[in-house]
Design a protein around this motif. Structure first.
Motif, PDB file in Angstrom:
ATOM      1  N   ALA A 177     100.478  28.804  32.305  1.00  0.00           N
ATOM      2  CA  ALA A 177     100.269  28.307  30.944  1.00  0.00           C
ATOM      3  C   ALA A 177      98.888  28.675  30.418  1.00  0.00           C
ATOM      4  N   GLY A 178      98.856  29.287  29.239  1.00  0.00           N
ATOM      5  CA  GLY A 178      97.600  29.604  28.577  1.00  0.00           C
ATOM      6  C   GLY A 178      96.821  30.756  29.167  1.00  0.00           C
ATOM      7  N   LYS A 179      97.385  31.478  30.111  1.00  0.00           N
ATOM      8  CA  LYS A 179      96.648  32.559  30.771  1.00  0.00           C
ATOM      9  C   LYS A 179      97.080  33.924  30.229  1.00  0.00           C
ATOM     10  N   ASN A 180      96.136  34.818  30.157  1.00  0.00           N
ATOM     11  CA  ASN A 180      96.400  36.201  29.787  1.00  0.00           C
ATOM     12  C   ASN A 180      96.360  37.056  31.051  1.00  0.00           C
ATOM     13  N   PHE A 181      97.376  37.856  31.249  1.00  0.00           N
ATOM     14  CA  PHE A 181      97.504  38.628  32.485  1.00  0.00           C
ATOM     15  C   PHE A 181      97.251  40.115  32.233  1.00  0.00           C
ATOM     16  N   SER A 182      96.695  40.779  33.239  1.00  0.00           N
ATOM     17  CA  SER A 182      96.446  42.217  33.160  1.00  0.00           C
ATOM     18  C   SER A 182      96.422  42.784  34.574  1.00  0.00           C
ATOM     19  N   ILE A 183      96.421  44.095  34.659  1.00  0.00           N
ATOM     20  CA  ILE A 183      96.228  44.788  35.935  1.00  0.00           C
ATOM     21  C   ILE A 183      95.128  45.817  35.754  1.00  0.00           C
ATOM     22  N   LYS A 184      94.344  46.031  36.796  1.00  0.00           N
ATOM     23  CA  LYS A 184      93.277  47.028  36.784  1.00  0.00           C
ATOM     24  C   LYS A 184      93.804  48.329  37.384  1.00  0.00           C
ATOM     25  N   VAL A 185      93.875  49.368  36.588  1.00  0.00           N
ATOM     26  CA  VAL A 185      94.319  50.676  37.079  1.00  0.00           C
ATOM     27  C   VAL A 185      93.569  51.767  36.332  1.00  0.00           C
ATOM     28  N   ALA A 186      93.193  52.809  37.047  1.00  0.00           N
ATOM     29  CA  ALA A 186      92.513  53.950  36.440  1.00  0.00           C
ATOM     30  C   ALA A 186      93.472  54.685  35.499  1.00  0.00           C
ATOM     31  N   PRO A 187      92.938  55.427  34.531  1.00  0.00           N
ATOM     32  CA  PRO A 187      93.807  56.088  33.543  1.00  0.00           C
ATOM     33  C   PRO A 187      94.901  56.967  34.141  1.00  0.00           C
ATOM     34  N   ASP A 188      94.584  57.709  35.210  1.00  0.00           N
ATOM     35  CA  ASP A 188      95.614  58.588  35.782  1.00  0.00           C
ATOM     36  C   ASP A 188      96.751  57.784  36.394  1.00  0.00           C
ATOM     37  N   VAL A 189      96.416  56.652  37.027  1.00  0.00           N
ATOM     38  CA  VAL A 189      97.455  55.793  37.597  1.00  0.00           C
ATOM     39  C   VAL A 189      98.236  55.104  36.485  1.00  0.00           C
TER      40      VAL A 189
END
Length: 323
Positions: free
Chosen positions: A269-281
């Motif tokens: 609840a209320g959280k924003n999710f993301s993933i860390k990946v380099a541009p090529d990936v």
């Protein structure tokens, strides 16, 4: 010619480009560098986007030649016979599409209207996620952009038997079914619905979701909860606009599985999710695994919770969600 191509950013206007470059040099520039950025910087944003779309979809020189002639307002009457033939070839492609009664759909609702209008060929354009009505046979669907089609069926699907042809798309199979599409081409098939990835019995998950039994200690329940790993609790769909190049971060908009709503509600609840990946990936994920399941490991403090959320990818292995 190479020196001239590199010098392109020094020119400020379309007229200066026309004075200093041939249309053939601009075709090479479009393929080997980012002419679309120059167009955007000169307020030709729509033209730049169309050019980028043709390049990213592997468009041929004739398509680029035709588009650049329109963008730079080349005098078609002054073209050589060979160059005029390139324009004609591009027009033949358009005429063939119209002859096949092709209709462009950029959303699911537009797709539905196109089908009921009787169109034989439907172009699925853009980044929308589409679901095909398999009960309507003998249709051709052509992806433009990075099209994703979800097959929302639990039974085996045979496009060939239904006379359905799909070209240039990612196919997401929500269930682990047999899928046949020999008459289609340029498909990237993604299999979903992996219930668990680390060997648990699904019944164990639902026993944990019920909470502690009346005579079970907190430590015993914690052990049961922490043994539950790799449960598919949702999906996410990657969109190019959600990638932050400077931060190497893909913003996610997960769709959660209602079966796990009680534990998810307090965790997400209320959280924003993301993933860390380099541009090529990120590029590999976007063009090959655009829709992915989200997996969870469970845990327990004073209540059942989720200790980790992650993706299992072919391009980069396990990627943990950040929030």
């Amino acid at each position: 010619m190479e020196e001239n191509i590199k010098a392109l950013p020094e020119y400020a206007t379309v007229d200066e480009i026309k004075e200093n470059f041939s249309i053939h040099e601009l075709v090479e520039k479009a393929k080997n560098d980012n002419l679309s950025e120059w167009l955007a910087s000169n307020f030709l944003i729509g033209q730049g986007q169309k050019l980028l779309e043709i390049v990213e979809n592997g468009g041929n020189d004739n398509e680029l030649f035709s588009l650049l002639c329109r963008i730079f307002k080349v005098d078609l009457t002054a073209l050589s016979d060979e160059d005029a033939a390139k324009i004609s070839h591009s027009l033949d492609t358009i005429r063939a599409r119209l002859a096949n009664k092709a209709v462009v759909a950029e959303s699911q609702s537009e797709l539905a209207r196109a089908i009921w209008s009787g169109a034989d060929t439907i172009v699925l354009k853009g980044e929308a996620e589409f679901s095909l009505p398999l009960g309507v046979p003998n249709k051709k669907f052509i992806g433009e952009g990075n099209t994703l089609i979800e097959v929302f069926y639990d039974e085996d699907v045979d496009f060939d038997a239904k006379g359905i042809i799909v070209e240039n798309a990612q196919i997401f199979l929500r269930s682990q079914i047999n899928f046949k599409a020999d008459n289609s081409k340029n498909l990237k098939v993604i299999y979903g619905n992996k219930k668990l990835i680390e060997g648990n019995d699904l019944s164990d998950v639902f026993h944990v979701l019920k909470g502690r039994s009346p005579f079970e200690s907190a430590d015993a329940y914690r052990n049961r909860a922490e043994n539950i790993k790799g449960v598919a609790v949702g999906y996410t769909l990657l969109n190019s606009a959600d990638y932050n190049f400077d931060g190497n971060s893909f913003k996610l908009a997960p769709v959660w599985d209602l079966k796990f709503i009680d534990v998810l509600r307090t965790f997400v609840a209320g959280k924003n999710f993301s993933i860390k990946v380099a541009p090529d990936v990120a590029e590999k994920l976007y063009y090959n695994e655009r829709k992915m399941q989200i997996f969870a490991d469970f845990g327990y403090t004073d209540k059942l919770t989720i200790s980790a959320l992650y993706l299992e990818t072919a391009s980069a292995g396990r990627i943990y969600l950040e929030f």
